[in-house]
Design an enzyme around this catalytic site. Sequence first.
Site, PDB file in Angstrom:
ATOM      1  N   TYR A  53       0.857  -1.186   0.000  1.00  0.00           N
ATOM      2  CA  TYR A  53       0.000   0.000   0.000  1.00  0.00           C
ATOM      3  C   TYR A  53       0.895   1.239   0.000  1.00  0.00           C
ATOM      4  O   TYR A  53       1.659   1.468   0.939  1.00  0.00           O
ATOM      5  CB  TYR A  53      -0.914  -0.001   1.224  1.00  0.00           C
ATOM      6  CG  TYR A  53      -2.065   0.967   1.093  1.00  0.00           C
ATOM      7  CD1 TYR A  53      -3.296   0.552   0.611  1.00  0.00           C
ATOM      8  CD2 TYR A  53      -1.921   2.305   1.444  1.00  0.00           C
ATOM      9  CE1 TYR A  53      -4.353   1.435   0.484  1.00  0.00           C
ATOM     10  CE2 TYR A  53      -2.972   3.203   1.312  1.00  0.00           C
ATOM     11  CZ  TYR A  53      -4.193   2.752   0.835  1.00  0.00           C
ATOM     12  OH  TYR A  53      -5.234   3.631   0.700  1.00  0.00           O
ATOM     13  N   TYR A  98      -5.186   5.548  -7.557  1.00  0.00           N
ATOM     14  CA  TYR A  98      -5.414   5.391  -6.122  1.00  0.00           C
ATOM     15  C   TYR A  98      -6.867   4.988  -5.914  1.00  0.00           C
ATOM     16  O   TYR A  98      -7.756   5.823  -5.854  1.00  0.00           O
ATOM     17  CB  TYR A  98      -5.085   6.705  -5.417  1.00  0.00           C
ATOM     18  CG  TYR A  98      -5.373   6.725  -3.940  1.00  0.00           C
ATOM     19  CD1 TYR A  98      -4.611   5.971  -3.059  1.00  0.00           C
ATOM     20  CD2 TYR A  98      -6.400   7.514  -3.413  1.00  0.00           C
ATOM     21  CE1 TYR A  98      -4.868   5.987  -1.693  1.00  0.00           C
ATOM     22  CE2 TYR A  98      -6.663   7.537  -2.047  1.00  0.00           C
ATOM     23  CZ  TYR A  98      -5.891   6.778  -1.198  1.00  0.00           C
ATOM     24  OH  TYR A  98      -6.148   6.813   0.149  1.00  0.00           O
TER      25      TYR A  98
END
Lengths: 142, 408
Positions: free
Chosen positions: B312, B363
């Site tokens: 992440y 994103y």
Amino acid sequence: MEYVKGVPLLRPYIDYDNQEFWLAHREEKLVFQKCTYCGKIIHRPKPMCPACLSTDMEWIESTGLGTIYSWTTFVYDRAAYPGIRVPYIVVLVEMSEGVRLVSNIEDVTSEEMYIGMPVEVFFDKVSDDLTLPKFRKRKVKK
Amino acid sequence: MFDQYLSRRYQKFGRPDPSAYLIKDKTAIAGIGATEFSKNSGRSELQMACEAIIDAVEDAGLKMEQIDGLVKFAMDYTDEMHLVSALGIKDLAFFAECGWGGGACCSTISHAAAAVATGMAKYVVCYRAMNERSGRRYGRVPGVETVMAAPNDHYGYIMPYGLAVPPSWVALFGTRYMHDYNVTAEQLGWVSVVLREHACMNPEAMFYGVPATLEDYMASKMIVEPLRLYDCCVDSDGACAIIVTTTERAKDLKQTPAVIMGAVQGIAEQGEMMTSLYRPKISLLPEVWYAGQELWRVSGVTPKDVDVAQFYDAFSPLIPMQMEEYGFVEEGEGALFCEGGERIRIGGELPCNTSGGHLSEAYIHGMNLINEAVRQVRGTSTGQVDDVEISLVTGGLGVPTSAILLRR
Ligand SMILES: [Zn+2]
């Protein structure tokens, strides 16, 4: 720090657990929670001591002395709070009591900042209903 | 002074026996779907959610009426009620929602896997839809009312000081991380540059066709010191959907199943939502460390078995920090590992974020990372790593986190 008129600062969320912390600022006091059972000093305020689960807590006044643990400088206005003109510095201060808090530092440039810098608290009455503890560089006697 | 708070002792003996873990090998990802990624989708999040789900259902070779479970992000503005209505789903036996921003991505898979492993549902969709670029951008300051109405007080300790956007929250951790381990801007720059290389291989990436060098990185605008523009993820509009079922059922469907070896979550002591600043050492990420311990425990594999990783990466320092906490390198050695880029490139020791990641693909709160991890297992990535057996995805961090481990 330079504030932009007409754009209020975001306010703290005051509740049963933290009201003593925030209300003490109006009397220019920085206070922390202390467990009366095991002696642990705590920030952020909590309903009980996470070390011993005692709910027997008192509030102690801080020495106001600390050192810089980390910091960041806001330099790009679109990623900064619109009520404050860039550049401004947000600091994470490690207090002599062993707890940390987030604040601003004044009268220091980003270039002068370093981890471990000694600082002391002062109070800034930013509006009628909001007084914030902030920090300045502290001279240390050799 | 903080010693009793510093609990790096993983309480292995208090955890269930791995044989009790019903998810491993018995559950799988059978379908993935997505919309395009853009700066302005020009349509509602509900529509994008539907499109991504239809795409995933087709990818799996299922029919919409077979979908009987749905897991959403707590932060998603769409919900199961509107989706059932829009997609004409007749019965939904299982639905759940996962909290904490991007920390939810792999959590959705663990919820779905638990549901199919225990017989609550057969085919569960996990999804995320966001107009995060054209709608409310996380990189911009929220309104006063957002904070005033916060369900708890932790943001109240930072917002009055102007510490009001995600890059600045990560910057406080970043400053200290760089200080504690002598990390240089160039080392972080390599993370950004390599991910851009990977995006340039992926026509779906927002930065496809826009290469960047280390010089470009160093010259990019400072946002909140020490983070530059190229340290920050690309705000995006888009949606992703993932279908979880049992491995048994997945074998009869269209795609090679991405078998789930582990799906875990983690909150650790004094963990907060982006403000875990009061811990003994903020250059460590205890919930990530904990999620890692859980992942290795339930899966029975170790970091050296992992062939490809999607970490992440809302901000570039988070990749080296996670490498340390998941045990790929020693504490403080993550940034050194990334230096020069060789080890994290496709073909390197640990190829990372092979579609470009959040920094350069899009994103979508971790869900596009899961899609890429599945493609790596199937062998269909634009940045395909050779002979992938085991593929890792990690969830948002600096928040309650999650992770999954997939295999062929
Ligand atoms: Zn106590």
